[in-house]
Design a protein around this motif. Sequence first.
Motif, short mmCIF file in Angstrom:
data_model
loop_
_atom_site.label_atom_id
_atom_site.label_comp_id
_atom_site.label_asym_id
_atom_site.label_seq_id
_atom_site.Cartn_x
_atom_site.Cartn_y
_atom_site.Cartn_z
N CYS A 186 0.82 -1.21 0.00
CA CYS A 186 0.00 0.00 0.00
C CYS A 186 0.85 1.27 0.00
O CYS A 186 0.41 2.31 -0.49
N ARG A 187 2.04 1.20 0.55
CA ARG A 187 2.92 2.37 0.48
C ARG A 187 3.22 2.72 -0.97
O ARG A 187 3.22 3.89 -1.35
N LEU A 188 3.46 1.69 -1.77
CA LEU A 188 3.72 1.92 -3.19
C LEU A 188 2.46 2.40 -3.90
O LEU A 188 2.48 3.34 -4.69
N SER A 189 1.33 1.76 -3.59
CA SER A 189 0.09 2.05 -4.29
C SER A 189 -0.46 3.43 -3.97
O SER A 189 -0.92 4.15 -4.85
N THR A 190 -0.39 3.81 -2.69
CA THR A 190 -1.04 5.05 -2.27
C THR A 190 -0.14 6.27 -2.33
O THR A 190 -0.61 7.41 -2.43
N GLY A 191 1.18 6.06 -2.22
CA GLY A 191 2.10 7.20 -2.22
C GLY A 191 2.48 7.69 -0.84
O GLY A 191 3.33 8.57 -0.71
N TYR A 192 1.88 7.12 0.20
CA TYR A 192 2.24 7.50 1.58
C TYR A 192 3.28 6.50 2.08
O TYR A 192 2.96 5.41 2.54
#
Length: 286
Positions: free
Chosen positions: A172-178
């Motif tokens: 999710c860090r990669l997917s969301t940008g956070y």
Amino acid sequence: MYRNHAVAAVVPARNEAPFVGRVVDAIPAFVDRIYVVDDASEDDTRAAAIDAAAGSPADESAEWRPESRRLDGRVADVGRAGRVAVLSHDERRGAGGAVKTGYLAALDGDADLVATVDGDGQMDPHRLDRFLDPLVDGDADYAKGTRLSRREHATEMPAFRLFGNRLLTLLCRLSTGYWALTDPVNGYTAIRRGALTAIDPASTYEGYGYGTEVLARLHAAGCRIADVPHPSRYGDEDSGIDYRRYVTRVSRLLLATLLWRIGRERLEGRFGADDLVETVSLRWRL
């Protein structure tokens, strides 16, 4: 009201009859409106929510007022007692669909801040002020819980959930940008009205994993998020997740979310502009 801000709480619930009433009862008195969204439960979740609404300690004189109508094609039955409204889906829409219904109802009202607290009793509503403070203080536009930032909280999770959550965090860090977020599927959240409007909740994903798409939309809108540590309580509740289907669907969602976010941010000339968005660590608030 909380520090001069009107507050609404959304409680999504499906087959949570043993727990949802206690969740409603525990929500602090400073919450002005509670929206319990029954996602076509097969048990007495709706009845339990109605009983809690009519007997709410925040409004002992409340009387249940049922209505039979459709709301935006999503809700078959609506009722209200005091500060509690119970909205019932006539067909199952998923965890994200229940949150979406609550968000839309809250936007129809005058809430400045909108929280989500799951109806399964795993989250302590008495900690809600810790999620609202970073929004009121101007430190963040969206606050979400995390059970991974403190060792004692993480070890309370069943081992298979902990492993899956850590893996999902990386993806999710990669997917969301956070890049600093943890526990992305945590259902304990709070959001400012402006940020909620910016993500267009009417068009969000309705299944499990909806939180990852919400985060990507927040990133694309330049919103700041706060990770708020909290423990969870695991008891006799049953998980409604089919993990084989969940992994497949969330994998597709993560890829679609990544591509959507990159395309949106490139179009706006913001891709890679990390100074516009950040994850605020709030470990000290615990």
